[in-house]
Design a protein around this motif. Structure first.
Motif, PDB file in Angstrom:
ATOM      1  N   PRO A  24      45.170  36.678  40.516  1.00 22.38           N
ATOM      2  CA  PRO A  24      46.562  36.684  41.375  1.00 22.38           C
ATOM      3  C   PRO A  24      46.070  37.143  42.723  1.00 22.38           C
ATOM      4  N   SER A  25      44.966  38.085  42.933  1.00 22.60           N
ATOM      5  CA  SER A  25      45.004  38.682  44.133  1.00 22.60           C
ATOM      6  C   SER A  25      43.585  37.909  45.000  1.00 22.60           C
ATOM      7  N   LEU A  26      43.325  36.882  44.408  1.00 23.18           N
ATOM      8  CA  LEU A  26      42.120  36.199  45.124  1.00 23.18           C
ATOM      9  C   LEU A  26      42.633  35.269  46.442  1.00 23.18           C
ATOM     10  N   ARG A  27      41.989  35.607  47.573  1.00 25.08           N
ATOM     11  CA  ARG A  27      42.248  34.759  48.639  1.00 25.08           C
ATOM     12  C   ARG A  27      41.900  33.210  48.533  1.00 25.08           C
ATOM     13  N   VAL A  28      42.900  32.280  48.660  1.00 26.94           N
ATOM     14  CA  VAL A  28      42.524  30.797  48.521  1.00 26.94           C
ATOM     15  C   VAL A  28      43.011  29.984  49.670  1.00 26.94           C
ATOM     16  N   GLU A  29      42.027  29.051  50.026  1.00 28.53           N
ATOM     17  CA  GLU A  29      42.499  28.216  51.143  1.00 28.53           C
ATOM     18  C   GLU A  29      42.188  26.626  50.821  1.00 28.53           C
ATOM     19  N   LEU A  36      40.298  23.127  47.122  1.00 29.19           N
ATOM     20  CA  LEU A  36      40.768  24.294  47.401  1.00 29.19           C
ATOM     21  C   LEU A  36      39.413  25.125  47.404  1.00 29.19           C
ATOM     22  N   VAL A  37      39.509  26.126  48.165  1.00 25.97           N
ATOM     23  CA  VAL A  37      38.148  27.145  48.137  1.00 25.97           C
ATOM     24  C   VAL A  37      38.831  28.680  48.156  1.00 25.97           C
ATOM     25  N   SER A  38      37.907  29.275  47.320  1.00 23.82           N
ATOM     26  CA  SER A  38      38.582  30.609  47.215  1.00 23.82           C
ATOM     27  C   SER A  38      37.617  31.943  47.623  1.00 23.82           C
ATOM     28  N   GLU A  39      37.807  33.158  47.722  1.00 21.13           N
ATOM     29  CA  GLU A  39      36.852  34.205  48.199  1.00 21.13           C
ATOM     30  C   GLU A  39      35.824  34.233  47.149  1.00 21.13           C
ATOM     31  N   ALA A  40      36.341  33.644  45.905  1.00 25.33           N
ATOM     32  CA  ALA A  40      35.344  33.873  44.482  1.00 25.33           C
ATOM     33  C   ALA A  40      34.154  32.828  44.934  1.00 25.33           C
ATOM     34  N   ASP A  83      31.706  25.018  40.449  1.00 16.20           N
ATOM     35  CA  ASP A  83      32.342  23.727  40.040  1.00 16.20           C
ATOM     36  C   ASP A  83      33.561  23.575  39.395  1.00 16.20           C
ATOM     37  N   GLY A  84      34.761  22.930  39.910  1.00 21.26           N
ATOM     38  CA  GLY A  84      35.896  23.124  39.051  1.00 21.26           C
ATOM     39  C   GLY A  84      36.708  24.008  39.651  1.00 21.26           C
ATOM     40  N   THR A  85      36.805  24.125  40.872  1.00 24.77           N
ATOM     41  CA  THR A  85      37.482  25.579  41.456  1.00 24.77           C
ATOM     42  C   THR A  85      39.019  25.260  41.367  1.00 24.77           C
ATOM     43  N   PHE A  86      39.712  23.835  41.304  1.00 23.06           N
ATOM     44  CA  PHE A  86      41.005  23.883  40.695  1.00 23.06           C
ATOM     45  C   PHE A  86      41.297  24.285  39.626  1.00 23.06           C
ATOM     46  N   ASN A  87      40.473  24.146  38.330  1.00 18.83           N
ATOM     47  CA  ASN A  87      40.786  24.721  37.174  1.00 18.83           C
ATOM     48  C   ASN A  87      40.748  26.373  37.057  1.00 18.83           C
ATOM     49  N   PHE A  88      39.464  26.913  37.721  1.00 19.93           N
ATOM     50  CA  PHE A  88      39.279  28.103  37.851  1.00 19.93           C
ATOM     51  C   PHE A  88      40.523  28.771  38.323  1.00 19.93           C
ATOM     52  N   LEU A  89      41.097  28.271  39.356  1.00 20.20           N
ATOM     53  CA  LEU A  89      42.424  28.979  40.085  1.00 20.20           C
ATOM     54  C   LEU A  89      43.665  28.773  39.490  1.00 20.20           C
ATOM     55  N   ARG A  90      43.695  27.908  38.425  1.00 22.59           N
ATOM     56  CA  ARG A  90      44.877  28.079  37.625  1.00 22.59           C
ATOM     57  C   ARG A  90      44.516  28.825  36.085  1.00 22.59           C
TER      58      ARG A  90
END
Ligand code: LIP
Length: 257
Positions: A24-29, A36-40, A83-90
């Motif tokens: 929940p606290s990750l920055r996402v763009e 999507l890409v996140s700070e992770a 790989d699979g950023t969408f899944n990661f972020l959900r």
């Protein structure tokens, strides 16, 4: 090399898992539509690039999130930090760290780590293929009557081509399909036999470079002609045993993308 790359992939997967624990606290763009890409992603890629540069100072780097370094050895490490950023972020499990070596114009060695699936694969042609420390068995003979293929369709692929691919699989080939939303996860599923192969449209070299060499070692090929692959471009491919490549290859020539 094997031990160093294994250690880097493990450390990267653990860093990704630490970010996953605070989603929940990750920055996402947004990089683009449905992309999507996140700070992770960025943090994990920085770690992998730094570690690879320390271990293999003459080798080049190419990363999904921008890592880039010219090669002085003729070898380039191709990285997808998540790989699979969408899944990661959900909060899903289908994502993986991927590190692959491009050498003499083709994938020659790779390591992929999917922490939430507890799967770590490493190897390449002539170097063996291991999953979670055990030899990866060769797949049994392909049987078209019970075949299933993983499918990855990049959102930038024209919808007509996406529909044509699904229609070809179901109607012309007469086989089943699955979709994890992560090319590396789909290709790990080829390795473990959950699916027989993979059809990807609009896929990037960093989605493939870590796992294709491992699959090649156990007799799984692709339709890609590496002599004409642009590492920065988008790729359409089938991966699988030879009879599946022959079954799905006509689709690739019929698409507009
Ligand atoms: C993703 C792939 C997925 C593909 C997406 C995207 P990312 O990689 O693994 O299978 O269909 O278009 O390329 O962006 O999550 O690293």
């Amino acid at each position: 090399m094997r031990n160093e790359v294994a250690a880097i992939a493990r450390e990267a997967g653990e860093l990704a898992a630490a970010h996953f624990a605070r989603l929940p606290s990750l920055r996402v763009e947004e990089k683009g539509p449905l992309d999507l890409v996140s700070e992770a992603d960025r943090d994990v890629e920085r770690l992998i690039a730094r570690r690879l540069a320390e271990s293999f100072p003459d080798d080049g780097l190419l990363g999904e999130e921008g890592a880039s370094r010219p090669s002085r050895s003729g070898r380039t490490w191709v990285i997808d930090p998540i790989d699979g950023t969408f899944n990661f972020l959900r909060g899903g499990a289908n994502w993986a760290v991927s590190i692959g070596l491009h050498e003499d114009g083709r994938p020659s060695f790779g390591a992929v780590f999917a922490p939430r699936r507890d799967q770590f694969l490493i190897g390449g042609p002539g170097a063996g293929a291991m999953i979670n420390g055990a030899p990866l068995p060769r797949r049994p003979a392909f049987e078209a009557s019970v075949a299933v293929v993983g499918v990855g369709l990049h959102p930038a692929i024209p919808v007509d081509d996406q529909m044509a691919a699904l229609r070809f699989i179901a109607e012309t080939a007469g086989i089943a399909s699955r979709n994890t939303g992560s090319a590396v996860s789909d290709l790990i599923d080829v390795a473990t036999g959950l699916v027989d192969g993979y059809l990807g449209l609009g896929i990037s070299s960093w989605d493939l470079m870590g796992v294709l060499p491992i699959l090649e070692e156990v007799g799984i090929g692709t339709t890609l002609d590496w002599d004409s692959v642009d590492l920065g471009g988008k790729l359409n491919l089938v991966c699988g045993p030879q009879p599946l490549l022959e079954l799905l290859d006509p689709l690739l020539g019929s698409l507009s993308c």
